[in-house]
Scaffold this active site. Structure first.
Site, PDB file in Angstrom:
ATOM      1  N   PRO A  87      80.625  49.146   6.005  1.00 23.56           N
ATOM      2  CA  PRO A  87      80.784  47.644   5.341  1.00 23.56           C
ATOM      3  C   PRO A  87      81.859  47.230   4.682  1.00 23.56           C
ATOM      4  O   PRO A  87      82.527  46.131   3.570  1.00 23.56           O
ATOM      5  CB  PRO A  87      79.805  47.482   4.540  1.00 23.56           C
ATOM      6  CG  PRO A  87      79.045  48.993   4.519  1.00 23.56           C
ATOM      7  CD  PRO A  87      79.404  49.943   5.166  1.00 23.56           C
ATOM      8  N   ASP A 123      86.617  48.194  12.879  1.00 25.13           N
ATOM      9  CA  ASP A 123      85.771  47.909  12.781  1.00 25.13           C
ATOM     10  C   ASP A 123      85.300  47.952  14.519  1.00 25.13           C
ATOM     11  O   ASP A 123      85.640  46.680  14.799  1.00 25.13           O
ATOM     12  CB  ASP A 123      84.668  47.705  12.172  1.00 25.13           C
ATOM     13  CG  ASP A 123      83.478  48.847  11.936  1.00 25.13           C
ATOM     14  OD1 ASP A 123      82.615  49.909  11.178  1.00 25.13           O
ATOM     15  OD2 ASP A 123      82.660  48.316  12.405  1.00 25.13           O
ATOM     16  N   ASP A 149      87.900  49.453  18.758  1.00 27.82           N
ATOM     17  CA  ASP A 149      86.993  50.672  18.829  1.00 27.82           C
ATOM     18  C   ASP A 149      88.396  51.923  18.084  1.00 27.82           C
ATOM     19  O   ASP A 149      89.013  52.340  18.814  1.00 27.82           O
ATOM     20  CB  ASP A 149      86.897  50.968  20.768  1.00 27.82           C
ATOM     21  CG  ASP A 149      86.069  52.417  20.921  1.00 27.82           C
ATOM     22  OD1 ASP A 149      86.114  52.652  19.713  1.00 27.82           O
ATOM     23  OD2 ASP A 149      85.512  51.696  22.377  1.00 27.82           O
ATOM     24  N   ASP A 175      86.050  57.549   8.737  1.00 25.73           N
ATOM     25  CA  ASP A 175      83.967  58.080   7.784  1.00 25.73           C
ATOM     26  C   ASP A 175      83.049  57.713   9.465  1.00 25.73           C
ATOM     27  O   ASP A 175      83.437  56.264   9.271  1.00 25.73           O
ATOM     28  CB  ASP A 175      84.381  56.936   6.921  1.00 25.73           C
ATOM     29  CG  ASP A 175      82.916  57.124   6.794  1.00 25.73           C
ATOM     30  OD1 ASP A 175      82.161  58.559   5.784  1.00 25.73           O
ATOM     31  OD2 ASP A 175      81.958  56.230   6.467  1.00 25.73           O
ATOM     32  N   CYS A 231      78.124  60.922   6.220  1.00 26.06           N
ATOM     33  CA  CYS A 231      76.985  61.315   5.361  1.00 26.06           C
ATOM     34  C   CYS A 231      75.818  61.603   6.006  1.00 26.06           C
ATOM     35  O   CYS A 231      74.552  61.355   5.665  1.00 26.06           O
ATOM     36  CB  CYS A 231      76.158  59.459   5.089  1.00 26.06           C
ATOM     37  SG  CYS A 231      75.970  58.597   5.976  1.00 26.06           S
TER      38      CYS A 231
END
Length: 430
Positions: free
Chosen positions: A261, A282, A309, A327, A380
């Site tokens: 986001p 994104d 993509d 990320d 993450c």
């Protein structure tokens, strides 16, 4: 019927039956509106989620048919009742039972007698509940005590010693700190600290990132003028560190290939002093609006969003970026403090295929890096297959890149989310 418990019930039911994300449910203004105690409702939701396997294990001990044969609505109310009785010591027994029965009368009629009897059985027999014998089955014991799917625990036991794993499991059931990133385009750290303290909050400086602040009593900040004016963003220090490792300079061309986001995108732009160009892409077009809205709030003008993509190469951008951030999508095992439902993910073929997908994105992203430029890979999660092994495979296939730094942040060591960050530099043309 108590509005706080009713709100918690519907939130838990949505998470259980619709696979809604807890953070989205709890951030929904409808959830917080008209509640006498949003903090109570939030504690009840997170408490039940964090202890779901343990609560169901207890239900199995007090209900002859077991938890799995109960309908979701009944099981949810039972979990809530047992959690209040066993874990929320500020809630009197009569209140936990009576309010659970009242919920059942309104939301699953005909089952209020069963709810009442089950909770009273728990009160009477809770000291007699048998838990798995650790000496005979440690995996089962840890799974029940800390409420994690066994495959996650086994994966960590294969990597770390038992004491470290148990510490990691325990910390995963604690609420994370409230951390903000100072927007130095609009203010400075010391000035913002003064304003936050004047609002009645306690502030501590970050440990890993210069512009990170840890704030207590932070609920007053969420809808504050300081937030609306873009003086800070809510972000864990681990995510901020990604921008620090990338180390973008004013005037750089930066590509953030899985940007939504947009928290890391904004941290990168702030480090660049809003000077240069960031292409934030994104795969989900609807998420790009979140990035644009955040950039506007923070006064950032150098971000260009686009749908793309990340697994595909944009040949127009090959060799044109000073710095690239990948990320990538991951299993999320580093953020269970924020999203306890992640602890209950089943190990599926899709889960096992994540490293292949991540490697594909990393390889495609590397094409954009100029000679001498920087490529950062981050997740993450706490899973070597998605972290160290992906990087190792990438470097084996791409000798033009060399690893300069790799960091695995751990909640029980660093006090942050679990995050993996690896910085690589392109030494020559491919």
């Amino acid at each position: 019927m108590d509005a706080n418990r009713k709100a918690a019930y519907f939130a838990l039911l949505d998470i259980e039956t619709k696979e809604a994300y807890s953070n989205i449910v709890l951030n929904n203004q409808k959830f917080r509106s008209k509640l006498t105690s949003p903090a109570f409702a939030t504690e009840l939701v997170y408490g039940v989620l964090e202890n779901k396997i343990l609560l169901d294990y207890i239900i199995d001990q007090i209900v002859s048919t077991g938890s799995k044969k109960l309908k979701a609505d009944v099981r949810t109310i039972l979990r809530m009742g047992i959690y209040q009785l066993g874990f929320m010591h500020s809630v009197p027994e009569y209140a936990a039972v009576n309010e659970s029965v009242n919920l059942a009368k309104r939301l699953c009629r005909g089952r209020e007698g069963f709810i009442n009897a089950s909770l009273r059985t728990y009160i009477r027999d809770q000291e007699k509940i048998d838990f798995p014998d650790r000496s005979k089955d440690e995996l089962r014991y840890l799974s029940v005590k800390y409420s994690y799917e066994p495959w996650i625990i086994q994966m960590w036991l294969d990597e770390y010693d038992k004491a470290f794993v148990e510490e990691l499991l325990e910390v995963g059931n604690h609420r994370p700190d409230f951390v903000i990133r100072v927007n130095w385009l609009k203010t400075n750290r010391e000035e913002l600290i003064k304003r936050i303290e004047a609002a009645g909050c306690t502030v501590e400086r970050g440990k890993l990132y210069d512009n990170a602040l840890y704030v207590k009593n932070a609920h007053v900040l969420i809808d504050s003028e300081m937030f609306k004016q873009g003086l800070f963003s809510i972000q864990d220090e681990s995510s901020m560190l990604v921008a620090a490792v990338l180390d973008p300079k004013p005037g750089d061309v930066v590509m953030d290939v899985c940007a939504a986001p947009g928290g890391k995108t904004m941290a990168i732009a702030e480090r660049m002093n809003n000077n240069g160009k960031i292409i934030a892409s994104d795969i989900y077009i609807r998420k790009l609006g979140l990035i644009n809205d955040e950039a506007q709030r923070l006064g950032i003008t150098i971000v260009e969003t686009r749908p793309w993509d990340a697994a595909k190469i944009d040949f127009k951008m090959v060799g044109k970026a000073d710095r690239v951030l990948a990320d990538v999508p991951c299993s999320g095992l580093g953020v269970v403090r924020r999203k306890p439902e992640i602890k209950y993910k089943q190990r599926t073929l899709e889960m096992d295929s994540l490293p292949e997908k991540q490697l594909h994105i990393l390889s495609s992203s590397s094409a954009y890096v100029k000679p001498g430029g920087v490529l950062v890979y981050s997740t993450c999660t706490i899973n070597p297959d998605e972290n160290q092994k992906v990087v190792s495979e990438f470097l084996k296939e791409n000798p033009a890149f060399v690893k300069e730094e790799a960091i695995q942040l751990m909640p029980n060591v660093n006090g942050t989310d679990g995050f993996f960050i690896c910085k690589m530099r392109k030494t020559q043309s491919l």
